[in-house]
Design a protein around this motif. Structure first.
Motif, short mmCIF file in Angstrom:
data_model
loop_
_atom_site.label_atom_id
_atom_site.label_comp_id
_atom_site.label_asym_id
_atom_site.label_seq_id
_atom_site.Cartn_x
_atom_site.Cartn_y
_atom_site.Cartn_z
N MET A 75 44.35 50.30 61.98
CA MET A 75 44.59 49.52 60.77
C MET A 75 45.41 48.28 61.09
SD MET A 75 44.10 48.97 57.63
CE MET A 75 43.49 50.36 56.75
N CYS A 76 46.42 48.41 61.93
CA CYS A 76 47.26 47.24 62.27
C CYS A 76 46.44 46.13 62.90
CB CYS A 76 48.37 47.65 63.22
SG CYS A 76 49.64 48.66 62.48
N PHE A 77 45.43 46.49 63.67
CA PHE A 77 44.64 45.49 64.37
C PHE A 77 43.64 44.80 63.44
CE2 PHE A 77 40.84 44.33 66.80
CZ PHE A 77 41.40 43.45 67.71
N HIS A 78 42.97 45.55 62.58
CA HIS A 78 41.90 45.00 61.75
C HIS A 78 42.39 44.37 60.45
CE1 HIS A 78 38.80 46.59 64.32
NE2 HIS A 78 39.40 47.77 64.31
N LEU A 79 43.48 44.83 59.92
CA LEU A 79 43.94 44.35 58.62
C LEU A 79 44.15 42.84 58.58
CD1 LEU A 79 44.72 45.09 55.75
CD2 LEU A 79 47.02 45.61 56.57
N PRO A 80 44.81 42.23 59.55
CA PRO A 80 44.97 40.77 59.49
C PRO A 80 43.63 40.02 59.45
CG PRO A 80 46.46 41.68 61.11
CD PRO A 80 45.55 42.80 60.69
N ALA A 81 42.66 40.48 60.20
CA ALA A 81 41.36 39.81 60.21
C ALA A 81 40.69 39.89 58.84
CB ALA A 81 40.46 40.44 61.28
N PHE A 82 40.75 41.06 58.21
CA PHE A 82 40.14 41.21 56.89
C PHE A 82 40.88 40.39 55.83
CE2 PHE A 82 38.49 45.27 58.72
CZ PHE A 82 37.15 44.92 58.65
N VAL A 83 42.20 40.31 55.94
CA VAL A 83 42.98 39.51 54.99
C VAL A 83 42.62 38.03 55.16
CG1 VAL A 83 45.30 38.72 54.42
CG2 VAL A 83 44.85 41.16 54.71
N ILE A 84 42.52 37.56 56.39
CA ILE A 84 42.16 36.16 56.63
C ILE A 84 40.78 35.86 56.06
CG2 ILE A 84 41.57 34.49 58.45
CD1 ILE A 84 43.92 35.76 60.06
N LEU A 85 39.84 36.75 56.27
CA LEU A 85 38.50 36.55 55.68
C LEU A 85 38.58 36.42 54.17
CD1 LEU A 85 36.26 39.00 57.75
CD2 LEU A 85 36.10 36.50 57.68
N GLU A 86 39.38 37.26 53.55
CA GLU A 86 39.52 37.23 52.09
C GLU A 86 40.20 35.93 51.64
OE1 GLU A 86 38.25 38.94 48.72
OE2 GLU A 86 38.03 39.89 50.68
N LEU A 87 41.22 35.51 52.35
CA LEU A 87 41.91 34.27 52.00
C LEU A 87 40.99 33.06 52.13
CD1 LEU A 87 45.36 34.85 53.73
CD2 LEU A 87 44.90 34.84 51.28
N ASN A 88 40.07 33.13 53.09
CA ASN A 88 39.10 32.05 53.29
C ASN A 88 37.87 32.19 52.41
OD1 ASN A 88 40.66 30.77 55.23
ND2 ASN A 88 39.75 31.89 56.91
N ARG A 89 37.91 33.18 51.52
CA ARG A 89 36.78 33.45 50.60
C ARG A 89 35.51 33.83 51.35
NH1 ARG A 89 39.82 33.76 46.11
NH2 ARG A 89 40.64 31.79 45.41
N GLU A 90 35.67 34.43 52.51
CA GLU A 90 34.53 34.87 53.30
C GLU A 90 34.38 36.39 53.29
OE1 GLU A 90 35.31 33.22 57.14
OE2 GLU A 90 35.13 31.16 56.44
N GLY A 91 35.35 37.06 52.69
CA GLY A 91 35.33 38.52 52.64
C GLY A 91 34.50 39.00 51.46
N ASN A 92 34.35 40.30 51.39
CA ASN A 92 33.57 40.89 50.29
C ASN A 92 34.46 41.68 49.33
OD1 ASN A 92 34.19 43.17 51.73
ND2 ASN A 92 32.10 43.66 52.32
N GLY A 93 35.76 41.52 49.44
CA GLY A 93 36.69 42.22 48.56
C GLY A 93 37.03 43.62 48.99
N SER A 94 36.44 44.08 50.07
CA SER A 94 36.69 45.47 50.48
C SER A 94 38.12 45.69 50.93
CB SER A 94 35.70 45.90 51.56
OG SER A 94 35.92 45.19 52.75
N VAL A 95 38.75 44.69 51.55
CA VAL A 95 40.14 44.88 51.96
C VAL A 95 41.03 45.06 50.74
CG1 VAL A 95 40.82 42.44 52.14
CG2 VAL A 95 41.96 44.15 53.53
N LEU A 96 40.77 44.31 49.69
CA LEU A 96 41.54 44.46 48.46
C LEU A 96 41.34 45.85 47.88
CD1 LEU A 96 43.43 43.08 46.46
CD2 LEU A 96 41.40 42.34 45.21
N PHE A 97 40.12 46.31 47.90
CA PHE A 97 39.83 47.66 47.40
C PHE A 97 40.63 48.70 48.18
CE2 PHE A 97 37.56 51.66 47.49
CZ PHE A 97 37.40 51.91 46.13
N HIS A 98 40.63 48.61 49.49
CA HIS A 98 41.33 49.60 50.30
C HIS A 98 42.84 49.53 50.14
CE1 HIS A 98 37.91 51.36 52.32
NE2 HIS A 98 37.42 50.14 52.45
N LEU A 99 43.35 48.36 49.81
CA LEU A 99 44.79 48.21 49.63
C LEU A 99 45.25 48.59 48.22
CD1 LEU A 99 45.33 44.81 51.47
CD2 LEU A 99 45.85 47.11 52.33
N THR A 100 44.31 48.71 47.28
CA THR A 100 44.69 48.97 45.89
C THR A 100 44.09 50.24 45.31
OG1 THR A 100 42.88 47.60 45.04
CG2 THR A 100 45.02 46.52 45.39
#
Length: 78
Positions: A1-26
């Motif tokens: 989780m420590c390794f992948h979380l920053p990458a998923f957050v960056i994707l979300e901040l750049n509007r390139e993610g699919n919202g899954s990181v937000l789902f997993h965090l909430t």
């Protein structure tokens, strides 16, 4: 989780993610508590900052109750 979380957050901040990181965090964060307990205090604070940013974005209007609950019930405890 420590390794992948920053990458998923960056994707979300750049509007390139699919919202899954937000789902997993909430959602199901208590079920996945063991994954998040390995984060140190600075990393947990970064997650809270990310969630607070999401809370302020109009794109996440539907997720606001989940974000607020996750911050208050889980992330501030860690």
């Amino acid at each position: 989780m420590c390794f992948h979380l920053p990458a998923f957050v960056i994707l979300e901040l750049n509007r390139e993610g699919n919202g899954s990181v937000l789902f997993h965090l909430t959602h199901n964060y208590k079920y996945h508590k063991d994954k998040f307990n390995i984060l140190n205090s600075e990393q947990s604070h970064a997650v809270v900052t990310f969630l607070e940013w999401c809370f302020m974005q109009p794109d996440y209007e539907f997720e606001k109750p989940h974000i607020q609950r996750a911050i208050e019930e889980f992330w501030y405890e860690n």
